[in-house]
Design a protein around this motif. Structure first.
Motif, PDB file in Angstrom:
ATOM      1  N   LYS A 298       0.834  -1.203   0.000  1.00 44.70           N
ATOM      2  CA  LYS A 298       0.000   0.000   0.000  1.00 44.70           C
ATOM      3  C   LYS A 298       0.869   1.253   0.000  1.00 44.70           C
ATOM      4  O   LYS A 298       0.589   2.205  -0.742  1.00 44.70           O
ATOM      5  CB  LYS A 298      -0.925   0.004   1.206  1.00 44.70           C
ATOM      6  CG  LYS A 298      -1.858   1.207   1.231  1.00 44.70           C
ATOM      7  CD  LYS A 298      -2.691   1.244   2.490  1.00 44.70           C
ATOM      8  CE  LYS A 298      -3.618   2.432   2.537  1.00 44.70           C
ATOM      9  NZ  LYS A 298      -2.974   3.719   2.357  1.00 44.70           N
TER      10      LYS A 298
ATOM     11  N   LYS B 277       1.138   9.388  -5.555  1.00 49.77           N
ATOM     12  CA  LYS B 277       1.274  10.779  -5.122  1.00 49.77           C
ATOM     13  C   LYS B 277       2.606  11.384  -5.553  1.00 49.77           C
ATOM     14  O   LYS B 277       2.968  12.460  -5.125  1.00 49.77           O
ATOM     15  CB  LYS B 277       1.110  10.860  -3.611  1.00 49.77           C
ATOM     16  CG  LYS B 277      -0.291  10.442  -3.205  1.00 49.77           C
ATOM     17  CD  LYS B 277      -0.522  10.513  -1.745  1.00 49.77           C
ATOM     18  CE  LYS B 277      -1.940  10.007  -1.486  1.00 49.77           C
ATOM     19  NZ  LYS B 277      -2.353  10.112  -0.133  1.00 49.77           N
TER      20      LYS B 277
ATOM     21  N   ASP C  98       0.950   4.122  -2.830  1.00 49.15           N
ATOM     22  CA  ASP C  98       0.703   5.522  -2.480  1.00 49.15           C
ATOM     23  C   ASP C  98       1.847   6.424  -2.939  1.00 49.15           C
ATOM     24  O   ASP C  98       1.611   7.536  -3.417  1.00 49.15           O
ATOM     25  CB  ASP C  98       0.498   5.669  -0.980  1.00 49.15           C
ATOM     26  CG  ASP C  98      -0.816   5.062  -0.499  1.00 49.15           C
ATOM     27  OD1 ASP C  98      -1.669   4.726  -1.356  1.00 49.15           O
ATOM     28  OD2 ASP C  98      -0.975   4.912   0.716  1.00 49.15           O
TER      29      ASP C  98
END
Length: 62
Positions: A14, A22, A18
């Motif tokens: 995860k 981002k 991310d």
């Protein structure tokens, strides 16, 4: 020990997702831009993981 590693794996995946999500396109940039991005986000993700995901070597402190 193997069970602990397997339990931690989803959290690591995860975080990797991310970071890439981002990363504001930083993945296509040069190493200097990547290091600056990692520095700005060092409180969000482990530096070593961000370096690995973005394909740069972790810098020595100091």
């Amino acid at each position: 020990m193997e069970i602990a590693r397997l339990r931690a794996e989803p959290a690591r995946v995860k975080m990797e997702r991310d970071i890439l999500g981002k990363g504001d396109g930083v993945f296509r940039e040069g190493a200097g831009v990547k290091y600056a991005w990692i520095e700005r986000h060092r409180m969000d993700w482990p530096v070593s993981l961000a370096c690995q995901v973005l394909g740069v070597r972790a810098r020595a402190a100091g």
